[in-house]
Design an enzyme around this catalytic site. Structure first.
Site, PDB file in Angstrom:
ATOM      1  CE  LYS A 214       0.426  -2.316   0.580  1.00 57.30           C
ATOM      2  NZ  LYS A 214       0.443  -0.932   1.189  1.00 57.30           N
TER       3      LYS A 214
HETATM    4  C1  LIG Z   1       0.146   0.038   0.050  1.00 58.91           C
HETATM    5  C2  LIG Z   1      -1.492   0.592  -0.250  1.00 58.91           C
HETATM    6  C3  LIG Z   1      -1.959   1.010  -1.356  1.00 58.91           C
HETATM    7  C4  LIG Z   1      -1.232   1.247  -2.637  1.00 58.91           C
HETATM    8  O1  LIG Z   1      -0.569   0.010  -3.166  1.00 58.91           O
HETATM    9  P1  LIG Z   1       0.332  -0.160  -4.278  1.00 58.91           P
HETATM   10  O2  LIG Z   1       0.481  -1.533  -4.700  1.00 58.91           O
HETATM   11  O3  LIG Z   1       1.707   0.527  -3.711  1.00 58.91           O
HETATM   12  O4  LIG Z   1      -0.305   0.826  -5.202  1.00 58.91           O
HETATM   13  C5  LIG Z   1      -3.210   1.730  -1.414  1.00 58.91           C
HETATM   14  N1  LIG Z   1      -4.044   1.733  -0.431  1.00 58.91           N
HETATM   15  C6  LIG Z   1      -3.487   1.190   0.692  1.00 58.91           C
HETATM   16  C7  LIG Z   1      -4.533   1.277   2.052  1.00 58.91           C
HETATM   17  C8  LIG Z   1      -2.067   0.838   0.902  1.00 58.91           C
HETATM   18  O5  LIG Z   1      -1.729   0.405   2.306  1.00 58.91           O
END
Ligand SMILES: *Cc1c(COP(=O)(O)O)cnc(C)c1O
Length: 418
Positions: A214
Site C-alpha cells: 500500500k
Molecule cells: C489490501 C486490501 C485489503 C486488506 O488489507 P490487509 O491490511 O492486508 O488486511 C482490504 N481491502 C482492499 C481493497 C485491499 O486492497
C-alpha cells in the site's frame, strides 16, 4: 534478433510493481524502538494513533495488525453478526467480504456501474432488506466513492432498518444511527479527500491498510476510525477495540507495568490483532514523509494520464475539482480487447521488465465465493470492467527515467491492439 529487439534488450530495465518505500528514517526509528525495550503495543503505537487521527480529521484511530482485522472489528463494534446481511461490491479484494463473513454475517454482492469500478447505487437500494446492517464502499485505487449517493440510499430505506435490541455498544450504535451503516474499505485511500473531507471522516466506520504494497506501510498493519456518534463516548468505543484486539483482557501490557498492577480480568474470549511498536515506528516516519510521497504519485499519474489520453485508453481519474485521491493504483482499460489479449499484453510488458497487475478479478469468479453460490454471470459490469484491465506500476521508487520507460514500452506494446 531484429535490431529493434536488440535496442529493447540493451535498455531493458526491471520495473517492480509495488515495492515498499522505506528510507533510513524508518530504519533508524525501528532501531530506536528495538533498543527502547518496548517492542509490542506501547508509546509509538499510541503516538501513531494520535497523529493518524489528526491527519484524517477524526477523534480517534485504533491501530491494528491489518485492514482485514480493522474491518472485522468495525463490524463487531457495531454489533453485526449472525443473521445480518452486509452489502459488498463484487468488484473488490476478498478481505472486504471475508471480514463480514468472519463475523457470521451474510455477504450480498452488488454489481458495478457500467464502465466504472464503483458500486451501482440503485442495485444497493434494491439489495437492502430488513436484515441489512451495513454497506461497505471500497475507495478503489484511492478514489473516494460517491458517499452522498450512498447515504441518500440508506436514508431512503430507513423504514426497513431493524436495529439490534438491548443496550450493548453495538445495539446503541445501531439504534442511534437508525439506518443501514455505511462502512468504507479505505485500504487504498489514506490521505484521499472529497468535498474537503478526508478519508476516515466520511463513512460511519473506516478501515485502512498498511500492508507492504500500500501507499503507506508498516510492513503489515491497519487501522480503524469512525465519525463521532451522538450520545456515545469515543473512549468507550476505543476501549472496546482494545478489548477485542487483545484477548478481551482488561489491561494491556503497558497498563500492567504500573506499580503493583499485576491483576487483570478477561471479559470475553476475543481476538489478537494489535499493532506492535516496531510496526508503529515504521508508520511514524512514513507519516512524516507521506505528503511528499503523495505529491510524487500525483506527478507520475499526470504522465500516465497524458499517455493514455493520447492513445485513447481508459484510466482511473485521480483528481478533479472536488476530489483528490491517494493515487494508489493506476488502472487502465484498453477498449475492445478480450481477456486473452489482455493476458498476452501483460506477458509482453513483463518480457520488457514492466511488471503489471490486475485489480481485481471479481469475487464471484473466485472458488470460495462460487461455492457460496455466486455466479459472475449476474455481475456483467464487474466482468466487463475486469476483462480488459491492466494496472500499471505506480510507486515512489520510480525515477523519472523509469516512468518514461513504462510509458514508452506500454505505448509500443499496446498500440497495435487499439
Ligand atoms: C489490501 C486490501 C485489503 C486488506 O488489507 P490487509 O491490511 O492486508 O488486511 C482490504 N481491502 C482492499 C481493497 C485491499 O486492497
Amino acid at each position: 534478433m531484429a535490431s529493434a529487439d536488440k535496442i529493447v534488450e540493451m535498455n531493458k530495465r526491471n520495473i517492480p510493481f509495488s515495492p515498499p518505500d522505506i528510507s533510513e528514517l524508518e530504519i533508524a526509528e525501528v532501531a530506536e524502538a528495538l533498543r527502547s525495550g518496548w517492542i509490542t503495543t506501547g508509546p509509538r503505537t499510541k503516538e501513531l494513533e494520535r497523529r493518524l487521527a489528526e491527519y484524517c480529521h477524526t477523534s480517534k484511530v485504533v491501530c491494528l495488525n491489518s485492514a482485514t482485522a480493522a474491518e472485522e472489528l468495525n463490524f463487531r463494534i457495531c454489533g453485526i453478526g449472525e443473521g445480518d446481511e452486509v452489502i459488498v461490491p463484487a468488484y473488490t479484494y476478498t478481505a472486504t467480504a471475508s471480514a463480514a463473513i468472519h463475523c457470521g454475517a451474510k455477504v450480498i454482492f452488488v454489481d458495478s456501474q457500467k464502465d466504472n469500478c464503483e458500486m451501482d447505487y440503485d442495485k444497493v437500494a434494491e439489495a437492502i432488506t430488513e436484515k441489512t446492517k451495513a454497506v461497505v464502499a471500497v475507495d478503489l485505487g484511492g478514489i473516494i466513492c460517491d458517499y452522498d449517493k450512498l447515504y441518500a440510499v440508506v436514508e431512503n430505506k430507513k423504514a426497513l432498518f431493524r436495529a439490534k435490541e438491548g443496550d450493548s455498544l453495538g445495539a446503541r450504535i445501531q439504534q442511534t444511527k437508525g439506518r443501514v451503516l455505511v462502512f468504507a474499505d479505505c485500504a487504498h485511500a489514506l490521505g484521499a479527500s472529497r468535498h474537503g473531507k478526508m478519508a476516515g471522516e466520511i463513512a460511519d466506520f473506516t478501515d485502512f491498510s498498511f500492508h507492504a504494497v500500500k501507499n503507506f506501510t508498516t510492513a503489515e498493519g491497519g487501522a480503524s476510525t469512525w465519525r463521532d456518534i451522538e450520545g456515545i463516548d469515543n473512549d468507550e468505543i476505543y476501549h472496546q477495540y482494545q478489548l477485542y484486539s487483545l484477548h478481551g483482557q482488561s489491561k494491556d501490557a503497558l497498563a500492567k507495568t504500573q506499580i503493583g498492577a499485576w491483576e487483570y480480568d478477561v471479559i470475553g474470549p476475543w481476538y489478537k490483532c494489535n499493532m506492535t511498536d516496531i510496526m508503529a515506528a515504521i508508520g511514524l516516519r512514513q507519516l512524516d514523509r507521506y505528503p511528499g510521497m503523495l505529491e510524487r504519485r500525483k506527478e507520475i499519474v499526470a504522465k500516465y494520464d497524458a499517455m493514455c489520453d493520447g492513445l485513447g485508453i481508459n484510466h482511473l481519474v485521480h483528481s478533479g475539482e472536488n476530489f483528490n485521491s491517494s493515487h494508489h493504483l493506476y488502472l487502465t482499460r484498453i477498449p475492445g480487447i478480450s481477456d486473452e489479449t489482455r493476458r498476452e499484453i501483460i506477458i509482453k510488458l513483463a518480457e520488457r521488465g514492466v511488471n503489471t497487475n490486475v485489480h481485481y478479478k471479481p469475487l464471484p469468479m473466485m472458488t470460495a465465493y462460487k461455492e457460496m453460490g455466486w455466479d459472475i454471470k449476474d455481475f456483467p459490469n464487474a466482468y466487463a470492467y475486469y476483462e480488459n484491465l491492466i494496472t500499471l506500476p505506480l510507486h515512489t521508487k520510480l525515477s523519472d527515467e523509469d516512468v518514461e520507460y513504462v510509458v514508452e514500452n506500454f505505448r509500443e506494446v499496446v498500440e497495435k491492439y487499439i
